[in-house]
Design a protein around this motif. Structure first.
Motif, PDB file in Angstrom:
ATOM      1  N   VAL A   1      16.182  30.293  42.699  1.00  0.00           N
ATOM      2  CA  VAL A   1      16.299  31.731  42.461  1.00  0.00           C
ATOM      3  C   VAL A   1      17.119  32.376  43.565  1.00  0.00           C
ATOM      4  CG1 VAL A   1      14.993  33.897  42.442  1.00  0.00           C
ATOM      5  CG2 VAL A   1      14.200  31.942  41.094  1.00  0.00           C
ATOM      6  N   PHE A   2      16.820  31.979  44.824  1.00  0.00           N
ATOM      7  CA  PHE A   2      17.541  32.585  45.947  1.00  0.00           C
ATOM      8  C   PHE A   2      19.022  32.244  45.891  1.00  0.00           C
ATOM      9  CE2 PHE A   2      19.182  32.402  50.291  1.00  0.00           C
ATOM     10  CZ  PHE A   2      18.941  33.720  50.657  1.00  0.00           C
ATOM     11  N   ALA A   3      19.312  30.948  45.612  1.00  0.00           N
ATOM     12  CA  ALA A   3      20.718  30.534  45.610  1.00  0.00           C
ATOM     13  C   ALA A   3      21.491  31.262  44.517  1.00  0.00           C
ATOM     14  CB  ALA A   3      20.808  29.019  45.423  1.00  0.00           C
ATOM     15  N   ILE A   4      20.972  31.203  43.278  1.00  0.00           N
ATOM     16  CA  ILE A   4      21.681  31.838  42.163  1.00  0.00           C
ATOM     17  C   ILE A   4      21.740  33.345  42.377  1.00  0.00           C
ATOM     18  CG2 ILE A   4      21.620  32.261  39.674  1.00  0.00           C
ATOM     19  CD1 ILE A   4      20.170  29.475  39.497  1.00  0.00           C
ATOM     20  N   GLY A   5      20.599  33.907  42.813  1.00  0.00           N
ATOM     21  CA  GLY A   5      20.522  35.345  43.032  1.00  0.00           C
ATOM     22  C   GLY A   5      21.551  35.827  44.026  1.00  0.00           C
ATOM     23  N   SER A   6      21.703  35.101  45.152  1.00  0.00           N
ATOM     24  CA  SER A   6      22.638  35.612  46.156  1.00  0.00           C
ATOM     25  C   SER A   6      24.077  35.479  45.695  1.00  0.00           C
ATOM     26  CB  SER A   6      22.418  34.924  47.511  1.00  0.00           C
ATOM     27  OG  SER A   6      22.088  33.580  47.344  1.00  0.00           O
ATOM     28  N   VAL A   7      24.381  34.396  44.951  1.00  0.00           N
ATOM     29  CA  VAL A   7      25.755  34.265  44.455  1.00  0.00           C
ATOM     30  C   VAL A   7      26.067  35.398  43.474  1.00  0.00           C
ATOM     31  CG1 VAL A   7      27.285  32.846  43.055  1.00  0.00           C
ATOM     32  CG2 VAL A   7      25.907  31.784  44.842  1.00  0.00           C
ATOM     33  N   VAL A   8      25.123  35.638  42.553  1.00  0.00           N
ATOM     34  CA  VAL A   8      25.350  36.679  41.551  1.00  0.00           C
ATOM     35  C   VAL A   8      25.422  38.046  42.218  1.00  0.00           C
ATOM     36  CG1 VAL A   8      24.306  37.849  39.563  1.00  0.00           C
ATOM     37  CG2 VAL A   8      24.310  35.342  39.695  1.00  0.00           C
ATOM     38  N   ALA A   9      24.493  38.284  43.161  1.00  0.00           N
ATOM     39  CA  ALA A   9      24.471  39.582  43.837  1.00  0.00           C
ATOM     40  C   ALA A   9      25.755  39.817  44.595  1.00  0.00           C
ATOM     41  CB  ALA A   9      23.264  39.642  44.785  1.00  0.00           C
ATOM     42  N   ALA A  10      26.262  38.754  45.256  1.00  0.00           N
ATOM     43  CA  ALA A  10      27.501  38.913  46.023  1.00  0.00           C
ATOM     44  C   ALA A  10      28.655  39.264  45.099  1.00  0.00           C
ATOM     45  CB  ALA A  10      27.806  37.627  46.793  1.00  0.00           C
ATOM     46  N   ALA A  11      28.687  38.598  43.936  1.00  0.00           N
ATOM     47  CA  ALA A  11      29.781  38.867  43.002  1.00  0.00           C
ATOM     48  C   ALA A  11      29.691  40.294  42.456  1.00  0.00           C
ATOM     49  CB  ALA A  11      29.746  37.849  41.855  1.00  0.00           C
ATOM     50  N   LEU A  12      28.449  40.767  42.246  1.00  0.00           N
ATOM     51  CA  LEU A  12      28.284  42.082  41.623  1.00  0.00           C
ATOM     52  C   LEU A  12      28.513  43.215  42.602  1.00  0.00           C
ATOM     53  CD1 LEU A  12      25.221  41.605  39.232  1.00  0.00           C
ATOM     54  CD2 LEU A  12      27.659  41.772  38.672  1.00  0.00           C
ATOM     55  N   ILE A  13      27.871  43.154  43.770  1.00  0.00           N
ATOM     56  CA  ILE A  13      27.888  44.331  44.647  1.00  0.00           C
ATOM     57  C   ILE A  13      28.781  44.171  45.858  1.00  0.00           C
ATOM     58  CG2 ILE A  13      25.576  45.061  43.935  1.00  0.00           C
ATOM     59  CD1 ILE A  13      24.468  43.843  46.447  1.00  0.00           C
ATOM     60  N   GLY A  14      29.305  42.959  46.131  1.00  0.00           N
ATOM     61  CA  GLY A  14      30.143  42.775  47.320  1.00  0.00           C
ATOM     62  C   GLY A  14      31.517  43.389  47.119  1.00  0.00           C
ATOM     63  N   PRO A  15      32.124  43.896  48.195  1.00  0.00           N
ATOM     64  CA  PRO A  15      33.497  44.377  48.095  1.00  0.00           C
ATOM     65  C   PRO A  15      34.445  43.191  47.961  1.00  0.00           C
ATOM     66  CG  PRO A  15      32.758  44.443  50.368  1.00  0.00           C
ATOM     67  CD  PRO A  15      31.603  43.964  49.551  1.00  0.00           C
ATOM     68  N   SER A  16      35.463  43.275  47.152  1.00  0.00           N
ATOM     69  CA  SER A  16      36.388  42.145  47.014  1.00  0.00           C
ATOM     70  C   SER A  16      37.749  42.522  47.559  1.00  0.00           C
ATOM     71  CB  SER A  16      36.480  41.721  45.541  1.00  0.00           C
ATOM     72  OG  SER A  16      36.532  42.864  44.726  1.00  0.00           O
TER      73      SER A  16
END
Lengths: 505, 119, 99
Positions: B16-31
């Motif tokens: 959960v943590f691994a998938i969650g952080s990847v998804v969260a980074a893609a969604l809310i991280g600045p690109s």
């Protein structure tokens, strides 16, 4: 975890040594370059304190420590005293070596010597195969680094050869431990002694062979002796003194303990096998020594042949009342005599060949006397300690019914006189050629006699042993060692009685 | 099976943590793209057609790797103690502290002698 | 699974390592083969520990691993040193000192 024998004070000498090594390492990191000798002084202090602790323990009762994995008995006590005494002499030789005192990694040298000495002591006292293996590696790994300490061409080559053979035979030792563990269902010597006589003989012999390979490597016996001449010739003189003396004591004590303990009741294969190895060692060592011209190489082959004699009591362990005393006394006598000879070599860092010693008796009579005493001592001339040791060892072999072994050993002793005389003769009779390095020049000038020879012979070229032709400090070790070798011989009777006593466990 | 339930829970949490952080980074991280982002690795050796120095690595990599191996493997002795530290009591604790202290001395030595400096 | 199979595997690894030490000339490969032999020993230790039902073998395996690491680091340091001096890692090139 029975908690009955977990008293760290039983291991006080070992703890002191290891503690001093760690402290010296720490000290050396923060000391400026010109005060690094303080780490050496700390190492000497640790050795001396360990000697006192070992002497106190020797007077105390026999017993075992830490779940019977470590023995505190006459073999361990003598091993500790001889190893610590030998290490002390090597440290003094190092502290007086001009090359080492100028080396950028001076502290590390002392630390490595101390750690290798701890390993040798552990070998002598180990009563458990696990501890034996750990001691083997603790004695080996610092020694590899010591062999290559000079970081020049020959030093690195010596280290590589030493390491490759050491790693291979270390694996054989571990394999032996594996097989003995399989055969004896345990690693403690008391348990193995109960189990091994009923185990399959093939397994026991295979395991014993593996462990013997490790013991032979550390002691420098044939067929695991190939590293010794190169390591002694290629490394610094104090390292050569260390490698030919200290690990041997631990390894031979370990071999004796194995033979008198777990392998005692497993049949005649052990004494027969070790007897053959002993004969091979003394004969091949002598034969190779005949043709040597480099003094360190000659001493290296001489130690290989001495290991042959020292293996006699290991072969007949438990079959005669004399074996333990003979081994321990010979070890003590050999250590002090060999270190004395090496101290003379250290005192003359430029003299690498037999011919370089020509005229030493005229230039430096006292040093020549020390050298002659030590060399005659190594032959086994009365009244030196090695003479008495050899006598005891031969009697032990005779007592145990190995008459042929005693005869071969005696014949080898006579033969060995020849190559020691090849060194003694130029020292005593020869006159120094003009400009020889033995001449007491003004403040350590390099003799052109040696330079000429060095040009003709690539073996003599450019080993960084310092610029001085005479390292005066080493005589501080040479004279006492030669004197001790004679004194120990004269006091032989009472000392021999001190060394008796049952093994622990 | 019951005894292994915590492991399954742990595995689930990790997933959960691994998938969650990847998804969260893609969604809310600045690109914000820059040069480093498009290279094969964001750290380590620069990828070149040929390895540095004609197929050879600088020796410092090996020294660092060797130091790592030493300190990494020393940890192994902590495992048996960790499993049975309550049975070994104070004696075991003191022994382990001494062991850790010795390793720390080795570390201090490496540090003081410049073994950790890259250049 | 029959624990004896692990002993066969251990013997096989040991043989491969021993053959490599004897045949190969590159010092690094010799070291790798020595490591292989060490690991064969480790496997045998753990297997005997299982067969005998005690922990002796496992404890030795721990020690072997640590000590082997220390040994191999010293060995690599020696190889680095000899490479600097000699620019070759072949054990056959080490021949400055002969009889």
């Amino acid at each position: 975890m029975n908690g009955t024998d977990e008293n760290p004070l039983d291991l006080l000498p070992e703890v002191l040594l290891a503690g001093c090594a760690v402290l010296a390492l720490l000290l050396g990191c923060w000391l400026p370059r010109h005060r690094q000798w303080l780490a050496g002084a700390l190492a000497v202090t640790g050795c001396a304190a360990g000697l006192v602790a070992a002497a106190v323990a020797a007077a105390g009762p026999t017993g075992t420590a830490f779940d019977a994995s470590y023995a505190v008995d006459p073999v361990t006590s003598t091993g500790r005293i001889v190893i610590l005494g030998g290490t002390l002499l090597v440290l003094l030789l190092s502290l007086t070596s001009p090359w080492l005192r100028a080396a950028p990694r001076e502290t590390e040298f002392y630390v490595l010597v101390l750690l290798a000495a701890v390993g040798a002591v552990l070998l002598a006292g180990a009563q458990d195969l696990l501890l034996l293996a750990a001691g083997y590696l603790l004695a080996s790994v610092p020694a590899y680094a010591l062999a290559g300490f000079a970081r020049d061409g020959r030093g690195t080559e010596a280290a590589l050869k030493y390491y490759v053979l050491g790693a291979l035979l270390g694996v054989l030792l571990l394999t032996g431990v594996t097989v003995l563990l399989a055969a004896g269902h345990g690693t403690g010597y008391p348990a193995l002694r109960r189990e091994l006589p009923d185990a399959p003989v093939g397994l026991v012999i295979t395991g014993g062979l593996g462990v013997l390979a490790g013991v032979l490597f550390k002691s420098g016996g044939v067929p695991a002796h190939y590293w010794l001449p190169d390591a002694v010739q290629g490394s610094l003189a104090p390292v050569g003194a260390f490698l030919t003396t200290v690990p041997k004591i631990g390894a031979l004590a370990a071999g004796y303990r194995l033979a008198a303990g777990p392998l005692a009741d497993t049949g005649r294969w052990w004494p027969d096998l070790v007897a053959v190895v002993a004969v091979a060692s003394m004969t091949l060592g002598n034969l190779a020594a005949f043709s040597q011209r480099d003094v360190r190489r000659l001493l290296a082959y001489s130690t290989i042949s001495q290991v042959g004699y020292l293996l006699l009591p290991v072969a007949v362990a438990g079959r005669t009342a004399l074996d333990q005393r003979a081994l321990l006394f010979y070890l003590a006598g050999y250590a002090v005599t060999n270190l004395g000879a090496f101290a003379v070599v250290c005192a003359l860092p430029r003299a690498r060949h037999l011919a370089d010693y020509r005229g030493l008796a005229r230039e430096r009579p006292a040093l020549a006397v020390a050298l002659v005493v030590c060399l005659l001592g190594l032959v086994g001339t009365p009244p030196t300690a090695v003479f008495l040791g050899k006598l005891a060892v031969f009697s032990a072999a005779f007592d145990a019914g190995y008459t042929w072994l005693a005869v071969v050993a005696a014949a080898n002793t006579v033969a060995s006189l020849f190559y020691y005389l090849r060194w003694i003769a130029p020292t005593v009779l020869g006159t120094a050629p003009p400009g020889d390095e033995d001449r007491d020049g003004d403040g350590g000038r390099v003799g052109n006699g040696n330079a000429g020879r060095a040009g003709a012979d690539p073996l003599a070229g450019g080993h960084a042993t310092g610029d001085a032709t005479f390292a005066g400090g080493a005589v501080l070790v040479a004279y006492p060692a030669a004197a001790a070798s004679v004194l120990l011989g004269l006091l032989g009777g009472p000392v021999l009685d001190l060394l008796a006593g049952p093994l622990a466990g | 099976m019951n005894a292994y339930a915590p492991i399954l829970v742990l595995g689930g949490l990790a997933a959960v943590f691994a998938i969650g952080s990847v998804v969260a980074a893609a969604l809310i991280g600045p690109s914000r793209y820059n040069r480093a982002k498009v290279e094969a690795y964001e750290c380590g050796i620069e990828p070149t057609p040929q390895a540095v120095g004609g197929g050879r690595f600088p020796i410092k990599y090996y020294l660092t790797a060797m130091l790592f191996i030493i300190f990494d493997i020393e940890i192994i002795f902590l495992y048996p103690w960790a499993v049975s530290f309550d049975a070994m009591g104070l004696f075991g604790l003191v022994e382990m502290l001494l062991f850790a202290l010795t390793v720390a001395v080795a570390y201090a030595y490496v540090w003081r002698r410049g073994g950790l400096e890259w250049d | 699974m029959n624990p004896v199979n692990y002993l066969y595997l251990s013997a096989l690894l040991f043989t491969i390592g021993a053959a490599g030490v004897l045949v190969r000339r590159n010092a690094i490969i010799v070291f790798m083969c020595v490591e292989l032999m060490l690991n064969a020993c480790n496997l045998a230790f753990v297997t005997f520990s299982r067969i005998h039902g005690n922990l002796d073998g496992q404890i030795i395996a721990f020690f072997t691993m640590v000590v082997a690491a220390a040994e191999v680091v010293v060995g690599l340091a020696i190889i680095l040193m000899i490479f600097r001096v000699r620019h070759s890692a072949s054990v056959d090139d080490a021949n400055l000192m002969k009889l």
